[in-house]
Scaffold this active site. Structure first.
Site, PDB file in Angstrom:
ATOM      1  CD1 TRP A 140      39.497  30.611  38.111  1.00 26.85           C
ATOM      2  CD2 TRP A 140      38.605  32.379  37.158  1.00 26.85           C
ATOM      3  NE1 TRP A 140      38.303  30.684  38.577  1.00 26.85           N
ATOM      4  CE2 TRP A 140      37.561  31.743  37.910  1.00 26.85           C
ATOM      5  CE3 TRP A 140      38.219  33.446  36.464  1.00 26.85           C
ATOM      6  CZ2 TRP A 140      36.074  32.278  38.019  1.00 26.85           C
ATOM      7  CZ3 TRP A 140      36.717  33.785  36.429  1.00 26.85           C
ATOM      8  CH2 TRP A 140      35.937  33.198  37.311  1.00 26.85           C
ATOM      9  CB  ILE A 187      36.170  63.197  44.478  1.00 28.12           C
ATOM     10  CG1 ILE A 187      36.535  63.210  46.112  1.00 28.12           C
ATOM     11  CG2 ILE A 187      36.794  64.707  43.919  1.00 28.12           C
ATOM     12  CD1 ILE A 187      38.057  62.932  46.379  1.00 28.12           C
ATOM     13  CD  GLU A 247      49.300  36.710  41.257  1.00 28.78           C
ATOM     14  OE1 GLU A 247      50.457  36.748  41.857  1.00 28.78           O
ATOM     15  OE2 GLU A 247      49.555  37.085  40.033  1.00 28.78           O
ATOM     16  CB  SER A 289      41.152  40.012  51.232  1.00 30.76           C
ATOM     17  OG  SER A 289      41.464  40.986  50.344  1.00 30.76           O
ATOM     18  CD  GLU A 290      37.758  36.729  51.848  1.00 30.37           C
ATOM     19  OE1 GLU A 290      38.434  36.615  50.836  1.00 30.37           O
ATOM     20  OE2 GLU A 290      36.676  37.566  51.845  1.00 30.37           O
TER      21      GLU A 290
HETATM   22  C1  LIG Z   1      40.957  37.842  36.335  1.00 28.02           C
HETATM   23  C2  LIG Z   1      41.551  36.555  36.827  1.00 28.02           C
HETATM   24  C3  LIG Z   1      42.868  36.093  36.412  1.00 28.02           C
HETATM   25  C4  LIG Z   1      43.338  34.997  37.010  1.00 28.02           C
HETATM   26  N1  LIG Z   1      44.624  34.777  36.553  1.00 28.02           N
HETATM   27  C5  LIG Z   1      45.055  33.348  36.998  1.00 28.02           C
HETATM   28  C6  LIG Z   1      46.197  32.601  36.169  1.00 28.02           C
HETATM   29  O1  LIG Z   1      46.752  33.209  35.367  1.00 28.02           O
HETATM   30  N2  LIG Z   1      46.486  31.551  36.655  1.00 28.02           N
HETATM   31  C7  LIG Z   1      45.834  30.927  37.894  1.00 28.02           C
HETATM   32  O2  LIG Z   1      46.253  29.636  38.128  1.00 28.02           O
HETATM   33  N3  LIG Z   1      44.915  31.384  38.534  1.00 28.02           N
HETATM   34  C8  LIG Z   1      44.582  32.631  38.088  1.00 28.02           C
HETATM   35  N4  LIG Z   1      43.101  33.156  38.747  1.00 28.02           N
HETATM   36  C9  LIG Z   1      42.642  32.346  39.523  1.00 28.02           C
HETATM   37  C10 LIG Z   1      42.409  33.006  40.999  1.00 28.02           C
HETATM   38  O3  LIG Z   1      43.915  32.775  41.653  1.00 28.02           O
HETATM   39  C11 LIG Z   1      41.437  32.269  42.004  1.00 28.02           C
HETATM   40  O4  LIG Z   1      40.410  32.977  41.566  1.00 28.02           O
HETATM   41  C12 LIG Z   1      41.575  32.583  43.350  1.00 28.02           C
HETATM   42  O5  LIG Z   1      42.627  31.951  43.812  1.00 28.02           O
HETATM   43  C13 LIG Z   1      40.333  32.413  44.146  1.00 28.02           C
HETATM   44  O6  LIG Z   1      39.827  31.322  43.588  1.00 28.02           O
HETATM   45  P1  LIG Z   1      38.554  30.658  43.481  1.00 28.02           P
HETATM   46  O7  LIG Z   1      37.952  31.852  42.351  1.00 28.02           O
HETATM   47  O8  LIG Z   1      38.164  29.275  43.033  1.00 28.02           O
HETATM   48  O9  LIG Z   1      37.692  31.066  44.529  1.00 28.02           O
HETATM   49  P2  LIG Z   1      37.298  30.185  45.952  1.00 28.02           P
HETATM   50  O10 LIG Z   1      38.658  29.326  46.267  1.00 28.02           O
HETATM   51  O11 LIG Z   1      36.220  29.081  45.674  1.00 28.02           O
HETATM   52  O12 LIG Z   1      36.955  30.897  47.053  1.00 28.02           O
HETATM   53  C14 LIG Z   1      35.707  31.778  47.027  1.00 28.02           C
HETATM   54  C15 LIG Z   1      35.747  32.845  48.449  1.00 28.02           C
HETATM   55  O13 LIG Z   1      35.870  31.782  49.683  1.00 28.02           O
HETATM   56  C16 LIG Z   1      36.957  32.416  50.332  1.00 28.02           C
HETATM   57  N5  LIG Z   1      37.469  31.169  50.697  1.00 28.02           N
HETATM   58  C17 LIG Z   1      38.160  30.015  50.158  1.00 28.02           C
HETATM   59  N6  LIG Z   1      38.504  29.177  50.946  1.00 28.02           N
HETATM   60  C18 LIG Z   1      38.456  29.794  52.208  1.00 28.02           C
HETATM   61  C19 LIG Z   1      38.967  29.324  53.470  1.00 28.02           C
HETATM   62  N7  LIG Z   1      39.697  28.136  53.692  1.00 28.02           N
HETATM   63  N8  LIG Z   1      38.909  30.145  54.710  1.00 28.02           N
HETATM   64  C20 LIG Z   1      38.251  31.358  54.411  1.00 28.02           C
HETATM   65  N9  LIG Z   1      37.968  31.800  53.202  1.00 28.02           N
HETATM   66  C21 LIG Z   1      37.874  31.181  52.137  1.00 28.02           C
HETATM   67  C22 LIG Z   1      38.007  33.165  49.355  1.00 28.02           C
HETATM   68  O14 LIG Z   1      38.781  33.939  49.954  1.00 28.02           O
HETATM   69  C23 LIG Z   1      36.802  33.820  48.357  1.00 28.02           C
HETATM   70  O15 LIG Z   1      36.301  34.989  48.898  1.00 28.02           O
HETATM   71  C24 LIG Z   1      42.815  34.439  38.270  1.00 28.02           C
HETATM   72  C25 LIG Z   1      41.454  34.716  38.449  1.00 28.02           C
HETATM   73  C26 LIG Z   1      40.953  35.929  37.940  1.00 28.02           C
HETATM   74  C27 LIG Z   1      39.490  36.221  38.236  1.00 28.02           C
END
Ligand SMILES: Cc1cc2nc3c(=O)[nH]c(=O)nc-3n(C[C@H](O)[C@H](O)[C@H](O)COP(=O)(O)OP(=O)(O)OC[C@H]3O[C@@H](n4cnc5c(N)ncnc54)[C@H](O)[C@@H]3O)c2cc1C
Length: 388
Positions: free
Chosen positions: A159, A341, A367, A370-371
């Site tokens: 990502w 709208i 970054e 919301s959770e």
């Molecule tokens: C378009 C885009 C650009 C990005 N750019 C960068 C970048 O430049 N550099 C970089 O390092 N990263 C980047 N990211 C990564 C981004 O920061 C992660 O996608 C984000 O941190 C969520 O991690 P994940 O996708 O692994 O979801 P997961 O960590 O697998 O989480 C999945 C869901 O479970 C929830 N969840 C996870 N753990 C818990 C918990 N302990 N308690 C409650 N809920 C929880 C999360 O809130 C989410 O709703 C990017 C992502 C996207 C989509």
């Protein structure tokens, strides 16, 4: 909770006007095409650099305009008003990569990289997330092993925004191999042309399509000792400081998207007639517009307040989380109301609102989702009360 005066200085107001003009003239007419083509042209990035839009938080001594995080939120809002993807480019380049080097880099690293990043001569990416861990970034498995002359990196990042065009990466990697914990990870500056840096193919995303999001692999990538950025084993702590600021940047990106959806709805409700008067003559639509406007204004106040606490050297992390949470969820809510709208027109690609809403969803995920923000806000509240 901190309350700060965030009135814009004359300088910053002029900078906001410059960013607004740039966005209206050089981004708005093309944003849909870029979304289709999944790419922002290099010339546009260069023009943003020349206009000073990439060096807002960089001190003047390193070629930036030193407008602080408040300046960043003002600029990013103007760009996001028309294109979330271009604003996300700035958020990753300036808000993450450049900020990390500015906060944690030594004098030599700052002198080498900040001027190039401020002008866009070099584009930056920031690599924390991995295929198996995003939210739980502390569990990262990319490792940096000591060699005779420096470090050898192995692992996969996922990502990564801007990786297709980045010339430099800030990479978080485990330096205490086999251990867990925040103080076992370090930050490294990795130049793109180092052997062992392997850039993958961009994701095919729902929104922010013009922004490239790419896997980056490191395979026996050797870097010299002097590329360690910040103190050994403190890279994750530095990354958290970067992310605390990033909440304000993503918050302002959300404000820009929400404002775009609101302004488009206001325009459409004045043009479209129903039952003998414009849509905005009907109370049901007035109530929607009033609620939308209120939410955009509240989000902007929260984001700018939070940014000012960082600029004042007394960062309010809880407020930053509140601002990011509220602003990002606001952008989606306001976006869907704007589509409502617009009626049937809102369900087509003929209006820019559908793109802005797709862009907005990312702000609830990236970054710190919301959770995560809700957990941080609740924890912060208990900590605050315990401290009296
Ligand atoms: C378009 C885009 C650009 C990005 N750019 C960068 C970048 O430049 N550099 C970089 O390092 N990263 C980047 N990211 C990564 C981004 O920061 C992660 O996608 C984000 O941190 C969520 O991690 P994940 O996708 O692994 O979801 P997961 O960590 O697998 O989480 C999945 C869901 O479970 C929830 N969840 C996870 N753990 C818990 C918990 N302990 N308690 C409650 N809920 C929880 C999360 O809130 C989410 O709703 C990017 C992502 C996207 C989509």
């Amino acid at each position: 909770m901190a309350t700060m005066n965030f009135e814009l200085t004359e300088d910053l107001a002029a900078f906001r006007d410059l960013a607004r003009k740039f966005a209206e003239e050089q981004i708005a007419p093309h944003a849909r095409k870029w979304d289709d083509e999944k790419w922002i042209p290099d010339e546009v990035i260069q023009a943003m650099g020349q206009a000073g839009l990439l060096g807002v938080t960089v001190p003047e001594q390193f070629g930036g305009s030193g407008q602080g995080l408040l300046g960043m939120t003002v600029i990013v809002e103007e760009i996001a008003r028309w294109c979330g993807a271009t604003a996300l480019f700035i958020a990753a380049h300036s808000g993450l990569c450049t900020t990390h080097i500015r906060l944690a880099g030594n004098e030599q690293q700052q002198a080498e990289w900040l001027p190039k990043l401020a002008t866009g001569e070099v584009i930056g990416s920031w690599c924390l997330s991995e295929p198996e861990c995003g939210t739980d970034a502390e569990a990262l498995t990319t490792r940096a092993e000591k060699t005779a002359n420096g470090w050898k990196l192995n692992g996969s990042k996922f990502w990564i925004t801007n990786a297709k065009r980045a010339g430099v990466f800030v990479v978080m990697a485990r330096t205490e191999i086999g251990k867990r914990g925040a103080r076992t990870i370090s930050g490294f500056i990795v130049e793109r042309d180092r052997p062992g840096v392997i850039i993958g193919e961009p994701e095919d995303k729902m929104g922010m399509r013009a922004s490239d999001t790419v896997p980056v692999n490191f395979e026996n990538c050797e870097i010299p000792e002097e590329n360690l950025c910040g103190n050994l084993n403190e890279g994750y702590i530095d990354a958290l400081r970067v992310l605390d600021r990033g909440r304000c940047t993503i918050g302002s990106l959300s404000v820009g998207l929400g404002r775009g959806c609101l302004e488009e709805a206001i325009k459409y409700a004045a043009e479209r007639q129903s039952m003998g008067k414009p849509l905005h003559g009907h109370q049901a639509i007035q109530l929607k517009l009033a609620d939308m406007e209120t939410q955009v204004e509240v989000a902007r106040i929260l984001v700018r307040q939070a940014a000012c606490t960082h600029d004042a050297g007394t960062p309010d992390k809880q407020l930053s989380s509140i601002a990011k949470l509220y602003a990002s969820e606001m952008a989606s809510r306001v976006g869907w109301e704007s589509i409502q709208i617009h009626g049937g027109a809102g369900y087509t690609k003929d209006v820019c609102v559908e793109r802005l809403v797709r862009d907005a969803k990312l702000c609830e995920i990236g970054e710190g989702s919301s959770e995560v923000q809700r957990m941080l806000i609740a924890r912060g509240e208990y900590a605050r009360r315990a401290a009296g």
